[in-house]
Design a protein around this motif. Structure first.
Motif, PDB file in Angstrom:
ATOM      1  N   ILE A 108      27.169  90.758 -23.889  1.00 55.60           N
ATOM      2  CA  ILE A 108      28.122  90.686 -22.770  1.00 55.60           C
ATOM      3  C   ILE A 108      27.425  90.245 -21.483  1.00 55.60           C
ATOM      4  N   ALA A 109      26.153  89.901 -21.592  1.00 56.77           N
ATOM      5  CA  ALA A 109      25.420  89.370 -20.437  1.00 56.77           C
ATOM      6  C   ALA A 109      24.781  88.031 -20.805  1.00 56.77           C
ATOM      7  N   GLY A 110      25.249  87.460 -21.894  1.00 57.52           N
ATOM      8  CA  GLY A 110      24.669  86.239 -22.427  1.00 57.52           C
ATOM      9  C   GLY A 110      24.744  86.307 -23.940  1.00 57.52           C
ATOM     10  N   LYS A 111      24.147  85.353 -24.609  1.00 58.81           N
ATOM     11  CA  LYS A 111      24.121  85.351 -26.067  1.00 58.81           C
ATOM     12  C   LYS A 111      23.405  86.601 -26.566  1.00 58.81           C
ATOM     13  N   ALA A 153      45.766  92.674   1.793  1.00 59.44           N
ATOM     14  CA  ALA A 153      46.350  92.177   0.545  1.00 59.44           C
ATOM     15  C   ALA A 153      45.353  92.418  -0.590  1.00 59.44           C
ATOM     16  N   PRO A 154      45.833  92.813  -1.773  1.00 64.28           N
ATOM     17  CA  PRO A 154      44.919  93.059  -2.898  1.00 64.28           C
ATOM     18  C   PRO A 154      44.023  91.851  -3.168  1.00 64.28           C
ATOM     19  N   GLY A 155      42.720  92.115  -3.278  1.00 64.26           N
ATOM     20  CA  GLY A 155      41.759  91.058  -3.577  1.00 64.26           C
ATOM     21  C   GLY A 155      41.336  90.204  -2.402  1.00 64.26           C
ATOM     22  N   SER A 156      41.796  90.535  -1.208  1.00 63.15           N
ATOM     23  CA  SER A 156      41.451  89.713  -0.044  1.00 63.15           C
ATOM     24  C   SER A 156      40.078  90.043   0.536  1.00 63.15           C
ATOM     25  N   LEU A 157      39.550  91.212   0.213  1.00 62.81           N
ATOM     26  CA  LEU A 157      38.221  91.598   0.685  1.00 62.81           C
ATOM     27  C   LEU A 157      37.216  91.367  -0.445  1.00 62.81           C
ATOM     28  N   THR A 158      36.089  90.746  -0.120  1.00 56.65           N
ATOM     29  CA  THR A 158      35.085  90.404  -1.127  1.00 56.65           C
ATOM     30  C   THR A 158      33.846  91.275  -1.003  1.00 56.65           C
ATOM     31  N   PHE A 159      33.388  91.779  -2.141  1.00 54.77           N
ATOM     32  CA  PHE A 159      32.155  92.557  -2.235  1.00 54.77           C
ATOM     33  C   PHE A 159      31.233  91.853  -3.229  1.00 54.77           C
ATOM     34  N   ALA A 160      29.938  91.962  -3.003  1.00 55.88           N
ATOM     35  CA  ALA A 160      28.969  91.299  -3.874  1.00 55.88           C
ATOM     36  C   ALA A 160      28.051  92.299  -4.558  1.00 55.88           C
ATOM     37  N   HIS A 161      27.678  91.945  -5.782  1.00 54.37           N
ATOM     38  CA  HIS A 161      26.611  92.643  -6.497  1.00 54.37           C
ATOM     39  C   HIS A 161      25.718  91.575  -7.088  1.00 54.37           C
ATOM     40  N   THR A 162      24.738  91.971  -7.895  1.00 54.26           N
ATOM     41  CA  THR A 162      23.719  90.992  -8.292  1.00 54.26           C
ATOM     42  C   THR A 162      23.816  90.464  -9.720  1.00 54.26           C
ATOM     43  N   PHE A 163      24.578  91.144 -10.578  1.00 55.06           N
ATOM     44  CA  PHE A 163      24.743  90.672 -11.963  1.00 55.06           C
ATOM     45  C   PHE A 163      25.864  91.482 -12.601  1.00 55.06           C
ATOM     46  N   PRO A 164      26.741  90.849 -13.396  1.00 57.03           N
ATOM     47  CA  PRO A 164      27.933  91.542 -13.906  1.00 57.03           C
ATOM     48  C   PRO A 164      27.694  92.853 -14.646  1.00 57.03           C
ATOM     49  N   THR A 165      26.650  92.945 -15.477  1.00 63.87           N
ATOM     50  CA  THR A 165      26.387  94.204 -16.187  1.00 63.87           C
ATOM     51  C   THR A 165      25.229  94.977 -15.557  1.00 63.87           C
ATOM     52  N   GLY A 166      24.770  94.544 -14.406  1.00 67.36           N
ATOM     53  CA  GLY A 166      23.593  95.132 -13.783  1.00 67.36           C
ATOM     54  C   GLY A 166      23.846  96.464 -13.107  1.00 67.36           C
ATOM     55  N   THR A 167      22.787  97.059 -12.645  1.00 57.25           N
ATOM     56  CA  THR A 167      22.888  98.354 -11.977  1.00 57.25           C
ATOM     57  C   THR A 167      23.717  98.278 -10.702  1.00 57.25           C
ATOM     58  N   HIS A 168      23.519  97.235  -9.910  1.00 61.33           N
ATOM     59  CA  HIS A 168      24.222  97.154  -8.624  1.00 61.33           C
ATOM     60  C   HIS A 168      25.725  97.050  -8.804  1.00 61.33           C
ATOM     61  N   ALA A 169      26.159  96.337  -9.850  1.00 63.17           N
ATOM     62  CA  ALA A 169      27.590  96.275 -10.155  1.00 63.17           C
ATOM     63  C   ALA A 169      28.104  97.672 -10.493  1.00 63.17           C
ATOM     64  N   GLY A 336      20.115 105.015 -20.817  1.00 59.18           N
ATOM     65  CA  GLY A 336      20.679 103.787 -21.354  1.00 59.18           C
ATOM     66  C   GLY A 336      22.121 103.972 -21.792  1.00 59.18           C
ATOM     67  N   MET A 337      22.425 105.133 -22.383  1.00 52.76           N
ATOM     68  CA  MET A 337      23.782 105.398 -22.849  1.00 52.76           C
ATOM     69  C   MET A 337      24.781 105.440 -21.704  1.00 52.76           C
ATOM     70  N   TRP A 338      24.342 105.879 -20.527  1.00 59.39           N
ATOM     71  CA  TRP A 338      25.266 105.928 -19.379  1.00 59.39           C
ATOM     72  C   TRP A 338      25.807 104.543 -19.061  1.00 59.39           C
ATOM     73  N   PHE A 339      24.947 103.532 -19.120  1.00 60.02           N
ATOM     74  CA  PHE A 339      25.425 102.181 -18.832  1.00 60.02           C
ATOM     75  C   PHE A 339      26.447 101.737 -19.872  1.00 60.02           C
ATOM     76  N   LEU A 340      26.281 102.163 -21.112  1.00 60.74           N
ATOM     77  CA  LEU A 340      27.262 101.848 -22.137  1.00 60.74           C
ATOM     78  C   LEU A 340      28.611 102.480 -21.813  1.00 60.74           C
ATOM     79  N   THR A 341      28.586 103.713 -21.283  1.00 55.46           N
ATOM     80  CA  THR A 341      29.866 104.361 -20.925  1.00 55.46           C
ATOM     81  C   THR A 341      30.573 103.588 -19.826  1.00 55.46           C
ATOM     82  N   GLN A 342      29.809 103.008 -18.906  1.00 50.30           N
ATOM     83  CA  GLN A 342      30.441 102.245 -17.828  1.00 50.30           C
ATOM     84  C   GLN A 342      30.928 100.886 -18.310  1.00 50.30           C
ATOM     85  N   PHE A 343      30.234 100.302 -19.261  1.00 53.85           N
ATOM     86  CA  PHE A 343      30.733  99.056 -19.864  1.00 53.85           C
ATOM     87  C   PHE A 343      32.087  99.321 -20.538  1.00 53.85           C
TER      88      PHE A 343
END
Length: 415
Positions: A108-111, A153-169, A336-343
C-alpha cells in the motif's frame, strides 16, 4: 484470531528471553564460525531531519569502523526517493518512516516488498504546525481548529504530511480525529517532502503540516507558523523512524546487518550520554552535509526545550530520545502492529491482516538481540509488547488489534 496473535507474540518473547539466558552460547556460535561482515561498505539513506542523528554520529565518531563496516550516508530529497532506492538496491538500509516500511510490506506504499526493521532509531520529536494566520483568527489549539474548520467548506483547508502510510500522516490523522475533525472529509491532505514544508506554508499552500524537526522550529523562527501539538503529546514515547532494509539483504548479509545495528546502538548511546553530546550532535547535524540549517533551529528541541511560538514555553517530559538504556531501539512487535491498526482505521487495508505474523516477519528482534549482546548493557523485553496511553485515553498494548482498529468513532468509510 486474537488468541492466535497473542500466542505468537508470547512465543516470540519466550525466544528472546531464552537468548538472553544464554549469552555465552551465542558468543560461542559466533566464535565457532565467522562473524565478519559480508559487506565492508554499507550505503544508508537518510532524510535531513534531526532524527537521522544516529546515522550521522555512527559515521563521524567511527562506531561503524569499530564493527568492521564503513557507513556511506546518502542524503535523499524525499521519502519516495528513499523508498525507490531502497527497493531497487541502490541503498542497503535507510533511516525510514515506521509506517512506510510496513506499507511497503503490504503493497500500500508501492509494489509489495519483503522488508525488515532492524531497530527503532528514535521516539518522539515530531510536531504539528499551524499557520500564523490561524493564530491571528483565534485558532491556538485543537478545539479552536475544530470550530474554525466547521466554518469552512469541507476540504477547503489543506494540511500536509510526508508520506501516505508514514508516521506523520498517522499523527496528523489521529490528532485531527481526536478533536472531531475527519481528515478525509472535513479537510484536504497532501504530501510534501520535509525540507519543503516551510516554503510551502510560506506561500500559502497549506494551513498546517506534520513533520519532524527542525522544520517545526524553523516555521516559528520564520514567523509563519506555531506548534499546535507535539507528536509526543499524541502518543508519549511513540516509535518514529526505524532502520529499514529489505529482508533479502538481511538474509544475505546477517553479520553486516548486526554490525550496522551495533554501530547505531553505540551512536545512540553516545548522543544521550550527556547534554554536551546532544549539543554537539546539533552542531554536527546543522552542517551542509546533513541538514544544512542553523544550529539554533536544532538545539532547543534536541534538549527538550520547547517554545510553541505563541507564548508557551516548557521542558517536555518526552523529548526526542535515541537510546534510554536501549529501550528506544528495541523493535517492539506492538509498535509495528499499531500502524497496521491505523491502516485498517483509514481504509488502507480492506480486511483484517494477521497483525502478529506481519510484525514478527518484519521486526528483526533476533538481530537486535545479537547486537545488544555485542554492544552490552541492554536486554530484550519479554514478551515483545508494551502498553501506551494515547491522547484520547485509548490504551494500546498489542492485544486485540482488530478490536482496537474498529473502536474509533471517526474512521474512513468502508474500513
Amino acid at each position: 484470531m486474537v488468541d492466535l496473535s497473542r500466542r505468537r507474540l508470547l512465543q516470540a518473547g519466550a525466544l528472546a528471553g531464552s537468548a538472553m539466558l544464554l549469552p555465552g552460547m551465542m558468543q560461542a556460535v559466533w566464535a565457532a564460525g565467522s562473524d565478519k561482515p559480508e559487506q565492508q561498505s554499507v550505503r544508508v539513506g537518510f532524510i535531513p531531519l534531526t532524527d537521522c542523528a544516529p546515522v550521522a554520529i555512527a559515521t563521524l565518531k567511527g562506531f561503524d569502523k569499530k564493527y568492521g563496516i564503513t557507513i556511506v550516508p546518502t542524503k535523499e530529497a524525499s521519502w519516495a526517493a528513499v523508498r525507490d532506492k531502497l527497493v531497487a538496491g541502490e541503498l542497503d538500509a535507510a533511516h525510514i518512516l515506521y509506517g512506510m516500511l510496513y506499507g511497503l510490506e503490504l503493497g500500500i506504499a508501492g509494489k509489495p516488498q519483503q522488508m525488515a526493521n532492524l531497530m527503532t532509531l528514535n521516539h518522539n520529536g515530531q510536531a504539528i504546525t499551524l499557520a500564523s494566520e490561524l493564530a491571528e483568527r483565534g485558532v491556538r489549539n485543537l478545539e479552536g481548529l475544530k470550530k474554525y474548520v466547521g466554518q469552512q467548506a469541507p476540504g477547503s483547508l489543506t494540511f500536509a504530511h510526508t508520506f501516505p502510510t508514514g508516521t506523520h500522516a498517522m499523527w496528523l490523522y489521529y490528532w485531527l480525529a481526536s478533536g472531531g475533525i475527519d481528515p478525509f472529509e472535513d479537510v484536504r491532505t497532501v504530501v510534501v517532502p520535509p525540507p519543503q514544508m516551510v516554503m510551502n506554508m510560506r506561500i500559502g499552500n497549506m494551513v498546517g503540516f506534520c513533520v519532524g524537526e527542525p522544520w517545526n522550529a524553523r516555521a516559528i523562527n520564520d514567523r509563519i507558523g506555531f506548534t499546535a501539538a507535539t507528536s509526543q503529546s499524541i502518543w508519549p514515547e511513540h516509535p518514529e523512524k526505524i532502520l529499514g532494509t529489505r529482508r533479502a539483504w538481511v538474509e544475505q548479509n546477517p553479520h553486516t546487518a548486526r554490525a550496522l545495528v551495533c554501530a547505531l546502538l553505540e551512536a545512540s548511546r553516545w548522543i544521550e550520554a550527556s547534554e554536551e553530546n546532544r549539543r554537539e550532535t546539533a552542531r554536527i547535524l546543522a552542517r551542509r552535509a546533513w541538514l544544512n540549517t542553523k544550529e539554533q533551529y536544532l538545539t532547543g528541541r534536541m534538549l527538550g526545550e520547547y517554545d510553541n511560538g505563541i507564548g508557551k514555553r516548557w521542558r517536555d517530559p518526552h523529548p526526542i530520545r535515541f537510546f534510554s538504556d536501549g529501550a528506544v531501539s528495541y523493535p517492539y512487535l506492538s509498535d509495528g502492529m499499531w500502524f497496521l491498526t491505523q491502516f485498517r482505521r483509514w481504509g488502507m487495508l480492506k480486511s483484517a491482516p494477521d497483525y502478529a505474523a506481519i510484525a514478527q516477519r518484519i521486526n528483526q528482534t533476533a538481530i537486535w538481540q545479537d547486537a545488544a549482546l555485542a554492544v552490552g548493557g541492554m536486554s530484550a523485553p519479554s514478551p515483545p509488547l508494551r502498553s501506551s496511553t494515547l491522547m484520547d485515553g485509548t490504551v494500546w498494548n498489542g492485544t486485540d488489534p482488530e478490536g482496537y482498529a474498529s473502536r474509533f468513532a471517526i474512521h474512513r468509510k468502508g474500513a
